[in-house]
Design a protein around this motif. Sequence first.
Motif, short mmCIF file in Angstrom:
data_model
loop_
_atom_site.label_atom_id
_atom_site.label_comp_id
_atom_site.label_asym_id
_atom_site.label_seq_id
_atom_site.Cartn_x
_atom_site.Cartn_y
_atom_site.Cartn_z
N TRP A 1 0.84 -1.20 0.00
CA TRP A 1 0.00 0.00 0.00
C TRP A 1 0.87 1.25 0.00
O TRP A 1 1.88 1.33 0.69
CB TRP A 1 -0.92 0.03 1.21
CG TRP A 1 -1.91 -1.08 1.23
CD1 TRP A 1 -2.34 -1.84 0.18
CD2 TRP A 1 -2.62 -1.58 2.37
NE1 TRP A 1 -3.26 -2.76 0.59
CE2 TRP A 1 -3.45 -2.62 1.93
CE3 TRP A 1 -2.63 -1.23 3.70
CZ2 TRP A 1 -4.29 -3.33 2.77
CZ3 TRP A 1 -3.46 -1.93 4.56
CH2 TRP A 1 -4.29 -2.95 4.09
N LYS B 1 -7.51 -6.72 5.32
CA LYS B 1 -8.57 -6.46 4.33
C LYS B 1 -9.63 -5.52 4.89
O LYS B 1 -10.17 -4.68 4.19
CB LYS B 1 -9.19 -7.76 3.85
CG LYS B 1 -8.27 -8.58 2.97
CD LYS B 1 -8.97 -9.82 2.46
CE LYS B 1 -8.04 -10.73 1.71
NZ LYS B 1 -7.58 -10.21 0.45
N VAL B 2 -9.93 -5.66 6.19
CA VAL B 2 -10.87 -4.74 6.84
C VAL B 2 -10.30 -3.33 6.81
O VAL B 2 -11.00 -2.36 6.48
CB VAL B 2 -11.17 -5.19 8.30
CG1 VAL B 2 -12.01 -4.15 9.02
CG2 VAL B 2 -11.85 -6.55 8.32
N GLU C 1 -8.13 -2.14 4.72
CA GLU C 1 -8.07 -1.67 3.33
C GLU C 1 -9.40 -1.08 2.86
O GLU C 1 -9.42 -0.13 2.06
CB GLU C 1 -7.67 -2.84 2.41
CG GLU C 1 -7.47 -2.42 0.97
CD GLU C 1 -7.00 -3.56 0.09
OE1 GLU C 1 -6.32 -3.26 -0.91
OE2 GLU C 1 -7.30 -4.74 0.40
N GLU C 2 -10.51 -1.58 3.37
CA GLU C 2 -11.84 -1.06 3.00
C GLU C 2 -11.97 0.44 3.29
O GLU C 2 -12.77 1.12 2.65
CB GLU C 2 -12.93 -1.79 3.77
CG GLU C 2 -13.15 -3.20 3.37
CD GLU C 2 -14.22 -3.87 4.22
OE1 GLU C 2 -15.20 -3.18 4.59
OE2 GLU C 2 -14.08 -5.06 4.51
N TYR C 3 -11.21 0.94 4.24
CA TYR C 3 -11.35 2.34 4.66
C TYR C 3 -10.21 3.24 4.19
O TYR C 3 -10.17 4.41 4.54
CB TYR C 3 -11.50 2.41 6.19
CG TYR C 3 -12.76 1.69 6.63
CD1 TYR C 3 -13.99 2.31 6.51
CD2 TYR C 3 -12.72 0.38 7.09
CE1 TYR C 3 -15.15 1.64 6.87
CE2 TYR C 3 -13.86 -0.28 7.46
CZ TYR C 3 -15.08 0.35 7.35
OH TYR C 3 -16.24 -0.30 7.70
#
Length: 139
Positions: free
Chosen positions: A38, A133-134, A136-138
């Motif tokens: 990221w 992944k949680v 990354e959603e934000y």
Amino acid sequence: MKQFDNKIDMAKHKVVYVIDDDEIFHFIVKKMFGLQGWDVRVNSFLSAEDAIEDLNDFAARRLPCLIILDMNMQRMNGWDFIEAFRELKTRLTTDVPIIMCSSSMNIQDMEKVKRTPELMAYITKPLDKHKMKVIEEYL
């Protein structure tokens, strides 16, 4: 105490605040973000007070796109941070999502997170690929 990683041009990168009194957790978060590839700059705060002070002085820099907040810290805990954040968020130019990250598996804590509109999610330590992944959603 606030610390910055590398001298990266903040205008080109998303900024994430990590608020946790455990320096090892900061290291792990940065390592996990790097493994995900990221393009994110992590600003580390070892106390919630320092993060609130920095957010109060947001005009000098970009707001974070996300805050990862520990629940249990010395002096000002995660819930105290949320209260202080509520007072200053009316002056912010954009919404800043907050993910609470804690080692607590207490059902009451998880229920309180659901009732707290500033909190988007609750993840438990240690971090793993699923929990990333949680996050990354934000981003």
